[in-house]
Motif scaffolding. Structure first.
Motif, mmCIF file in Angstrom:
data_model
loop_
_atom_site.group_PDB
_atom_site.id
_atom_site.type_symbol
_atom_site.label_atom_id
_atom_site.label_comp_id
_atom_site.label_asym_id
_atom_site.label_seq_id
_atom_site.Cartn_x
_atom_site.Cartn_y
_atom_site.Cartn_z
ATOM 1 N N TYR A 78 0.834 -1.297 -0.199
ATOM 2 C CA TYR A 78 -0.126 0.259 0.176
ATOM 3 C C TYR A 78 0.828 1.296 0.024
ATOM 4 N N GLN A 79 0.186 2.160 -0.544
ATOM 5 C CA GLN A 79 0.738 3.746 -0.149
ATOM 6 C C GLN A 79 -0.188 4.164 1.185
ATOM 7 N N VAL A 80 0.468 4.212 2.121
ATOM 8 C CA VAL A 80 -0.173 4.470 3.567
ATOM 9 C C VAL A 80 -0.368 6.111 3.760
ATOM 10 N N ILE A 81 -1.572 6.359 3.931
ATOM 11 C CA ILE A 81 -2.147 7.749 4.237
ATOM 12 C C ILE A 81 -2.451 7.690 5.815
ATOM 13 N N ALA A 82 -1.956 8.374 6.590
ATOM 14 C CA ALA A 82 -2.332 8.413 7.902
ATOM 15 C C ALA A 82 -2.720 9.597 8.547
ATOM 16 N N ILE A 83 -3.843 9.787 9.217
ATOM 17 C CA ILE A 83 -4.255 11.244 9.424
ATOM 18 C C ILE A 83 -4.392 11.401 11.056
ATOM 19 N N ASP A 84 -4.204 12.468 11.510
ATOM 20 C CA ASP A 84 -4.407 12.978 12.749
ATOM 21 C C ASP A 84 -5.717 13.547 12.854
ATOM 22 N N SER A 85 -6.740 13.095 13.473
ATOM 23 C CA SER A 85 -8.126 13.629 13.743
ATOM 24 C C SER A 85 -7.847 15.177 14.457
ATOM 25 N N ARG A 86 -8.724 15.922 14.055
ATOM 26 C CA ARG A 86 -8.695 17.288 14.947
ATOM 27 C C ARG A 86 -8.482 17.210 16.340
ATOM 28 N N CYS A 87 -8.002 17.959 16.921
ATOM 29 C CA CYS A 87 -7.520 17.967 18.262
ATOM 30 C C CYS A 87 -6.789 16.555 18.755
ATOM 31 N N HIS A 88 -6.043 16.019 17.982
ATOM 32 C CA HIS A 88 -5.241 15.013 18.026
ATOM 33 C C HIS A 88 -3.962 15.183 17.276
ATOM 34 N N GLY A 89 -2.881 14.820 18.012
ATOM 35 C CA GLY A 89 -1.609 14.785 17.330
ATOM 36 C C GLY A 89 -1.265 16.100 16.739
ATOM 37 N N ARG A 90 -0.615 16.323 15.439
ATOM 38 C CA ARG A 90 -0.339 17.473 14.931
ATOM 39 C C ARG A 90 -1.429 18.213 14.481
ATOM 40 N N SER A 91 -2.623 17.817 14.395
ATOM 41 C CA SER A 91 -3.733 18.713 13.923
ATOM 42 C C SER A 91 -4.109 19.730 14.803
ATOM 43 N N GLY A 92 -4.683 20.896 14.274
ATOM 44 C CA GLY A 92 -5.336 21.759 15.110
ATOM 45 C C GLY A 92 -6.611 21.266 15.992
ATOM 46 N N CYS A 93 -6.934 22.045 16.911
ATOM 47 C CA CYS A 93 -8.037 21.909 17.633
ATOM 48 C C CYS A 93 -9.080 23.150 17.882
ATOM 49 N N PRO A 94 -10.021 23.054 17.202
ATOM 50 C CA PRO A 94 -11.019 24.069 17.155
ATOM 51 C C PRO A 94 -11.826 24.282 18.691
ATOM 52 N N ASP A 95 -12.500 25.445 18.636
ATOM 53 C CA ASP A 95 -13.348 25.839 19.967
ATOM 54 C C ASP A 95 -14.422 24.876 19.683
ATOM 55 N N GLY A 96 -15.289 24.458 20.943
ATOM 56 C CA GLY A 96 -16.279 23.703 20.751
ATOM 57 C C GLY A 96 -16.214 22.303 20.840
ATOM 58 N N LEU A 98 -16.302 18.109 19.755
ATOM 59 C CA LEU A 98 -15.939 17.301 18.568
ATOM 60 C C LEU A 98 -17.074 16.591 18.139
ATOM 61 N N ASP A 99 -17.267 16.123 17.124
ATOM 62 C CA ASP A 99 -18.333 15.450 16.377
ATOM 63 C C ASP A 99 -17.775 14.680 15.390
ATOM 64 N N TYR A 100 -18.089 13.181 15.495
ATOM 65 C CA TYR A 100 -17.626 12.177 14.495
ATOM 66 C C TYR A 100 -18.106 12.492 13.111
ATOM 67 N N PHE A 101 -19.225 13.138 12.883
ATOM 68 C CA PHE A 101 -19.788 13.172 11.454
ATOM 69 C C PHE A 101 -18.999 14.488 10.914
ATOM 70 N N GLN A 102 -18.446 15.503 11.627
ATOM 71 C CA GLN A 102 -17.513 16.529 11.059
ATOM 72 C C GLN A 102 -16.288 16.064 10.905
ATOM 73 N N MET A 103 -15.761 15.052 11.823
ATOM 74 C CA MET A 103 -14.658 14.535 11.732
ATOM 75 C C MET A 103 -14.360 13.616 10.464
ATOM 76 N N ALA A 104 -15.335 13.058 10.103
ATOM 77 C CA ALA A 104 -15.372 12.140 8.921
ATOM 78 C C ALA A 104 -15.417 13.060 7.593
ATOM 79 N N GLU A 105 -15.735 14.235 7.693
ATOM 80 C CA GLU A 105 -15.748 15.100 6.594
ATOM 81 C C GLU A 105 -14.366 15.611 6.544
ATOM 82 N N ASP A 106 -13.527 15.807 7.436
ATOM 83 C CA ASP A 106 -12.482 16.004 7.547
ATOM 84 C C ASP A 106 -11.293 14.853 6.596
ATOM 85 N N VAL A 107 -11.749 13.714 6.899
ATOM 86 C CA VAL A 107 -11.211 12.738 6.392
ATOM 87 C C VAL A 107 -11.529 12.665 4.720
ATOM 88 N N HIS A 108 -12.807 12.865 4.484
ATOM 89 C CA HIS A 108 -13.052 13.214 2.965
ATOM 90 C C HIS A 108 -12.250 14.108 2.149
#
Length: 276
Positions: A78-96, A98-108
């Motif tokens: 494979y080509q491996v593509i690994a993603i830091d969810s919002r508020c995790h790892g090196r990704s930013g963390c917005p106010d408010g 967290l919501d799985y449906f919004q986080m899924a849109e980040d992946v999309h």
């Protein structure tokens, strides 16, 4: 043709401009770290190798970095593509919240930027929830999925764990509190939505998982093209307890989906015994 070429050039320049850092893992494996600008902040994702694209989606409190040890074992396939969810790892963390449906849109959003026709997905725990959402929202972009330790509603978790997590307000660390609130306040994924996922799914759970076996069976029966793997003497932390099983099944993804039927085999045996 000139217009199409210009669009492709603009897309390539946009993608190249996102490159932040060259990464080197154990054994000389190299990759690139990208930062995708979202309306809430920057989303970190990292790309290693070439070949068929595999998205790796980590669990609650996890990160891309937590998957570094396994990535070299997957690059033959494979080509491996690994993603830091919002508020995790090196990704930013917005106010408010967290919501799985919004986080899924980040992946999309990452899927769209990379532009592959189809993606395989391994999502664990929270990442498995994101995988299920992507699976029914964007089925045409998914080749197949390994979903481990995922639940579709809070009651799918063992009640003892729900009781512990419900005290999240007492935790002083703001980010950890936000992570736990995400699980406690989870919006339910309807089983009817899972029935839209018409791609092969390996559904995996530990026999000592945080997710109730009964709930995993409910998910399994809702998925039209699924196989079930219950790992013995295994907790929710499958990546620690049984990493070799994850790697094995991700490699097995290359084989055609199989759904053998004991009933069909028994009928054939019965017909043979009766001389039909």
């Amino acid at each position: 043709m000139k217009k199409q070429g210009l669009i492709w050039l603009m897309f390539s320049l946009m993608f190249a401009a996102q490159a932040q850092t060259k990464i080197e893992l154990a054994g000389g494996v190299t990759g690139k770290r990208f930062s995708l600008k979202m309306d809430w902040g920057n989303l970190n994702y990292e790309v290693f190798g070439e070949g068929d694209p595999l998205l790796i989606l980590h669990g609650n409190g996890g990160s891309v970095e937590g998957k570094y040890a396994m990535i070299p074992s997957l690059l033959e396939h494979y080509q491996v593509i690994a993603i830091d969810s919002r508020c995790h790892g090196r990704s930013g963390c917005p106010d408010g919240d967290l919501d799985y449906f919004q986080m899924a849109e980040d992946v999309h959003a990452v899927m769209k930027v990379l532009g592959h026709k189809k993606y395989s997905i391994w999502g664990h725990s929270d990442g498995g929830i994101l995988g299920l959402i992507i699976g029914y929202r964007y089925t045409s972009k998914v080749d197949r999925m390994l979903i481990s330790g995922a639940n579709t509603r809070l009651s799918g978790l063992k009640p003892e764990l729900v009781a512990m997590m419900s005290n999240y307000q007492q935790i002083p660390d703001a980010t950890t509190k936000k992570h736990l609130a995400l699980m406690v306040n989870q919006k339910e994924i309807p089983m009817d939505s899972l029935r839209k996922i018409n791609v092969p799914v390996m559904l995996m759970v530990g026999d000592r998982d945080a997710v109730r076996i009964q709930h995993t069976m409910e998910i399994f029966e809702a998925l039209p093209m699924s196989n079930l793997c219950v790992l013995p003497a295994t907790t929710h932390f499958i990546g620690n307890d049984r990493l070799h099983h994850i790697i094995y099944w991700l490699k097995e993804f290359k084989k055609p989906f199989s759904a053998p039927s004991t009933i069909e085999v028994a009928n054939a045996m019965a017909e043979s015994l009766m001389g039909n």
